[in-house]
Enzyme design. Sequence first.
Site, PDB file in Angstrom:
ATOM      1  CB  SER A   1      25.949  47.535  53.077  1.00 14.45           C
ATOM      2  OG  SER A   1      25.593  46.621  51.534  1.00 14.45           O
TER       3      SER A   1
ATOM      4  N   GLY B   1      16.922  40.566  39.386  1.00 18.10           N
ATOM      5  CA  GLY B   1      15.812  39.414  39.287  1.00 18.10           C
ATOM      6  C   GLY B   1      17.152  37.954  39.533  1.00 18.10           C
TER       7      GLY B   1
ATOM      8  CG  ASP C   1      14.054  33.508  44.520  1.00 14.70           C
ATOM      9  OD1 ASP C   1      14.252  32.902  43.495  1.00 14.70           O
ATOM     10  OD2 ASP C   1      13.212  34.671  44.936  1.00 14.70           O
TER      11      ASP C   1
END
Length: 382
Positions: free
Chosen positions: A67, A124, A172
């Site tokens: 990553s 969030g 989500d």
Amino acid sequence: MVTDNFCELFEEIYQHPAQAMSAAPGRVNLIGEFTDYNNGFVLPCALEFYTRILYRKRNDNKVVVHSLHYPGECDEFALDTEITRGDSQWGNYIRAVAYVFKRQGHQLSGVDLLIDSNVPQGSGLSSSAALEVAVGGVFNQACQLNLSNETIALLGQEAENDFMDCQCGIMDQLVSANGKKAHALLIDCQSLATEAIGIPDDLSIVIVNSNYPRKLVDSEYNQRRIDCEQAANKMSVASLRDADIDMLDNARSSMTENEYKRAHHVITENSRVLNATQALKNNDMQMLRALMTASHLSLRDDFEVTIPETDGLVEICQTALGNAGAVRMTGGGFGGAIVCLCRHDDIDKIKAAVSAHYFSRFNIQASLYVGKAGNGLQVTEF
Ligand code: ADP
Ligand code: MG
């Protein structure tokens, strides 16, 4: 935005070019908090912040992952032995997705992966769901599984529930998979039916992250879920979706104070979502404002997931916007972000008020994002 030389970096790391890219967005929830795992309604939108994964199939059964956010770290695991947690905290999300795909009986092949993202982590905006859905998109395409976006979302949720031990609902992952540009997504979390609701052109979505460090909140989060299930049991309904205020009041004496309050939030929040959907369709700022304010108070007083920092941010932004905006906390709570809906010209009022008052009250800097509703999961072969 994607890192300029993303493809070159993949080639540098793996010594061969990527064959495709899977991209899935973060999200903001406009209203409907903690209703998803109670089979209720939510109204999030996907944001034009994406987690992108370049990949190439390998000739063996290994998954290798880098990553750009964790330079120098690499996670590697085999698909033909049992997948267990590894030492890399973020690598576990990739393991989690591979684990649930395998458990479902899907035949996976090894892949080289490189992750890039402009979804802020731990803010969030659900960078974890974006990552899970993007990884699901990789396996679906690379292994020709022909799964629907809905199935990829469900597997992403299972990954988070069963491997990462976070009992989140479906919101989500489903909005990350199925989001639509310039639209919010009304999701019925019981049937998983979705309806895209146009976001009026003159409405801006502003997200302000409190940057309060969330610690050890999974147990609190999971406890809320247990309280909701207990409350539903005591009303003899399968989930709080099937309860109303009268049923709640009748069963109150059998409930703990917390069970009553958690259920009160969920039942009232479900009706606020449906009313807010109508208000969004009508571009009715006064109604959105009333509903988002009520949602915030319910999260503060009944669900008890706000903290002084997020309450303070809501107050600062509400004062700055007056009648011209709608504000509430958004996401999992215990810190995280607030969301404001306002006209474009009023964004500067939020910026000015946050920089004038937030740091001086709480001694933390906030981060502010102006979000645009974007599309969900996309996989592009080169
Ligand atoms: P949120 O979903 O609110 O952003 P979470 O704590 O649920 O916060 O998920 C954040 C975690 O997801 C990170 O700590 C990391 O493990 C993983 N993650 C998210 N984005 C990336 C990325 N671009 N690269 C690697 N891991 C990521
Ligand atoms: Mg998350």
